[in-house]
Design a protein around this motif. Structure first.
Motif, PDB file in Angstrom:
ATOM      1  N   GLY A  71      35.944 -25.211  30.206  1.00  0.00           N
ATOM      2  CA  GLY A  71      35.783 -24.808  28.193  1.00  0.00           C
ATOM      3  C   GLY A  71      35.419 -23.620  28.140  1.00  0.00           C
ATOM      4  O   GLY A  71      36.164 -23.226  27.689  1.00  0.00           O
ATOM      5  N   ASP A  72      35.061 -23.093  29.098  1.00  0.00           N
ATOM      6  CA  ASP A  72      34.241 -21.490  29.250  1.00  0.00           C
ATOM      7  C   ASP A  72      35.781 -21.350  29.972  1.00  0.00           C
ATOM      8  O   ASP A  72      36.412 -19.828  29.278  1.00  0.00           O
ATOM      9  CB  ASP A  72      33.200 -21.190  29.990  1.00  0.00           C
ATOM     10  N   ALA A  73      36.686 -21.411  31.115  1.00  0.00           N
ATOM     11  CA  ALA A  73      37.836 -20.684  30.767  1.00  0.00           C
ATOM     12  C   ALA A  73      38.370 -20.799  30.077  1.00  0.00           C
ATOM     13  O   ALA A  73      39.946 -19.745  29.705  1.00  0.00           O
ATOM     14  CB  ALA A  73      38.541 -21.489  32.751  1.00  0.00           C
ATOM     15  N   PHE A  74      39.031 -21.966  28.743  1.00  0.00           N
ATOM     16  CA  PHE A  74      40.183 -22.006  28.209  1.00  0.00           C
ATOM     17  C   PHE A  74      39.635 -20.720  26.946  1.00  0.00           C
ATOM     18  O   PHE A  74      39.657 -20.175  26.747  1.00  0.00           O
ATOM     19  CB  PHE A  74      39.910 -22.965  26.996  1.00  0.00           C
ATOM     20  N   ALA A  75      38.476 -21.044  26.237  1.00  0.00           N
ATOM     21  CA  ALA A  75      37.666 -20.015  25.456  1.00  0.00           C
ATOM     22  C   ALA A  75      37.937 -18.352  25.979  1.00  0.00           C
ATOM     23  O   ALA A  75      38.051 -16.919  25.094  1.00  0.00           O
ATOM     24  CB  ALA A  75      35.799 -19.786  24.957  1.00  0.00           C
ATOM     25  N   ALA A  76      37.505 -17.726  27.493  1.00  0.00           N
ATOM     26  CA  ALA A  76      37.628 -16.699  28.041  1.00  0.00           C
ATOM     27  C   ALA A  76      39.398 -16.485  27.954  1.00  0.00           C
ATOM     28  O   ALA A  76      39.916 -15.589  27.605  1.00  0.00           O
ATOM     29  CB  ALA A  76      37.225 -16.777  29.599  1.00  0.00           C
ATOM     30  N   ALA A  77      39.623 -17.320  28.199  1.00  0.00           N
ATOM     31  CA  ALA A  77      41.715 -17.260  27.885  1.00  0.00           C
ATOM     32  C   ALA A  77      42.435 -17.150  26.984  1.00  0.00           C
ATOM     33  O   ALA A  77      42.788 -16.356  26.557  1.00  0.00           O
ATOM     34  CB  ALA A  77      42.769 -17.991  28.304  1.00  0.00           C
TER      35      ALA A  77
END
Length: 457
Positions: free
Chosen positions: A446-452
């Motif tokens: 989820g954090d990777a999605f938010a960063a993207a």
């Protein structure tokens, strides 16, 4: 942290030293127990050793002494003599149907338990309190957080713990206040229920039961039986709140010994639900119905409940609004790790005038070879973007029904969705899969999605 005299002088082996294991070691040592700790990951063993290095006086190799009367040693329960131990405390992640520790403990006549059972054993020595235990295949974390929020808004002392990621033994013991006794709110997975034998919840909750974790059970019936155990441990004077919208849950409801309260999503007025911004969609109607019933069982008044429903903020990684960019809403539902959990998410944004609006990012480590629970909502999907280990399989499943981009990587899926999505659309990460092919856990995904998403220009 939870400390109890009931453990003083007793001996426990702790297998698995992640968050709950470390909290267990600390609690038992502070309580004066003798602890033998182990993890297959040497780094986890060293982390625990370092945490208690101040108590080694003098350094004696494998032994740390003088921690509130307790003693810490390090040793693999598969190799040490287990005779004389009062219990083997295992991480819920240890697959007891396959791990040899189960047979070794049986031969040694030592019970295998979890940190939830230690909490249950400690309860008689804690200040007066109540326990709410929440289980179900989907919706546990949201419902746990919502119930905790309502109780908090009512002024009761309260903490969350369990499967929600907060080890209960690391939480402070609750002292009663002017509003009443403290309330521990526990999210309980089936694995955690398997490892407790005496948790008598004042209010026990069942949301739903759909096939999941079948690699750990003797078929679906074994998984259902695990959920049902939470209610078999209840005393007759306590309360069971069960959403009776699936046949297995109705079966559990028919056998409870506690006072039964049944609810359904249809109990919630859709107009009233519009006033709860973080609780939209039919799945959240069920979560709200259950939470309202629990709050009433605890004696919380309707006005307080209504205000708490309106002020509740969604959990990270569960239908979490990340950003609106160029008229497109980006939503992180990384916690949806199976198709049944994803289905409510793709049902939450129906097509408008026949135009589907959802750009669905899915994939990872599949728990099944189908997406059957999601099929009724395919009409809401404008485009799918598959990622990870299951990406190719899911792409083949979905192509007859919708446009599909086999993106492989999460960052690529976000960029491609951003190029295609139109104002009013929703880019939804709801993977219907575990994360362990590309990410440490669903939080990292989820954090990777938010960063993207936040990197989009």
């Amino acid at each position: 942290m939870i400390v109890s005299s009931v453990f003083a002088g007793k001996s426990y082996a702790v297998l698995g030293l992640a968050r709950s294991g470390q909290a267990t070691v600390a609690s038992l040592l502070e309580s004066g127990a003798h602890v033998t700790a182990w993890d297959s990951n040497p780094a986890s063993v060293e982390a625990v050793r370092a945490s208690f290095s101040r108590n080694i006086d003098p350094p004696l190799g494998n032994i740390a002494l003088l921690h509130s009367g307790g003693k810490l040693t390090f040793g693999d329960p598969m190799e040490i003599d287990l005779s004389g131990f009062d219990g083997i405390v295992v991480s819920p992640g240890v697959p007891l149907n396959r791990h040899p520790i189960a047979m070794r403990a049986k031969i040694a006549a030592v019970p295998i338990i979890g940190d939830i059972e230690l909490f249950a054993l400690a309860r008689p020595t804690l200040p007066p309190h109540k326990v709410v235990g929440i289980t179900g295949t989907n919706g546990k974390s949201t419902t746990t957080a919502l119930i905790h929020h309502i109780i908090e808004q009512a002024g009761f002392p309260t903490v969350m713990g369990g499967n929600i990621g907060l080890p209960i033994l690391s939480q402070p013991p609750l002292e009663p206040n002017l509003h009443g006794v403290g309330v521990y709110v526990l999210e309980l997975s089936s694995y955690q229920i398997d490892l407790t034998h005496s948790l008598d919840c004042d209010v026990a909750v069942l949301l739903n039961i759909t096939p999941d974790h079948l690699d750990r059970y003797d078929g679906f019936a074994g998984y259902v039986a695990s959920k049902a155990r939470l209610f078999s441990m209840q005393s007759a004077g306590n309360v069971a709140v069960i959403a009776t919208e699936d046949e297995p849950s109705r079966g559990v409801a028919g056998k409870v010994v506690a006072a039964l309260e049944t609810v359904q999503a249809s109990d919630i007025d859709p107009v009233e639900q519009l006033a709860w911004p973080s609780l939209q969609g039919p799945h959240n109607a069920q979560n709200a119905a259950v939470s309202i019933a629990v709050a009433k069982a605890l004696g919380i008044d309707a006005t307080t409940i209504a205000a708490a429903l309106a002020s509740y903020a969604s959990l990270p990684h569960r239908m979490q609004r990340v950003r609106e960019h160029n008229g497109v809403l980006y939503v992180n539902d990384s916690k949806a790790t199976n198709a049944a959990s994803t289905a409510p998410a793709i049902a939450a944004w129906p097509a408008i005038d026949g135009r589907p609006r959802i750009h669905w990012i899915l994939g990872g480590v599949a728990k099944s070879d189908n997406l059957d629970e999601c099929v009724p909502h395919y009409g809401n999907i404008a485009h799918a973007y598959t990622i990870g280990e299951a990406g190719h399989m899911f792409a083949d499943l979905l192509r007859p029904h919708m446009a599909v981009d086999d993106s492989e990587m999460l960052s690529a899926a976000v960029r491609r969705a951003a190029r295609i999505a139109q104002p009013g659309d929703v880019v939804l990460l709801s993977p219907a899969c575990a994360s362990f092919d590309q990410f440490r856990d669903f939080e990292a995904r989820g954090d990777a999605f938010a960063a993207a998403v936040n990197a989009l220009e």
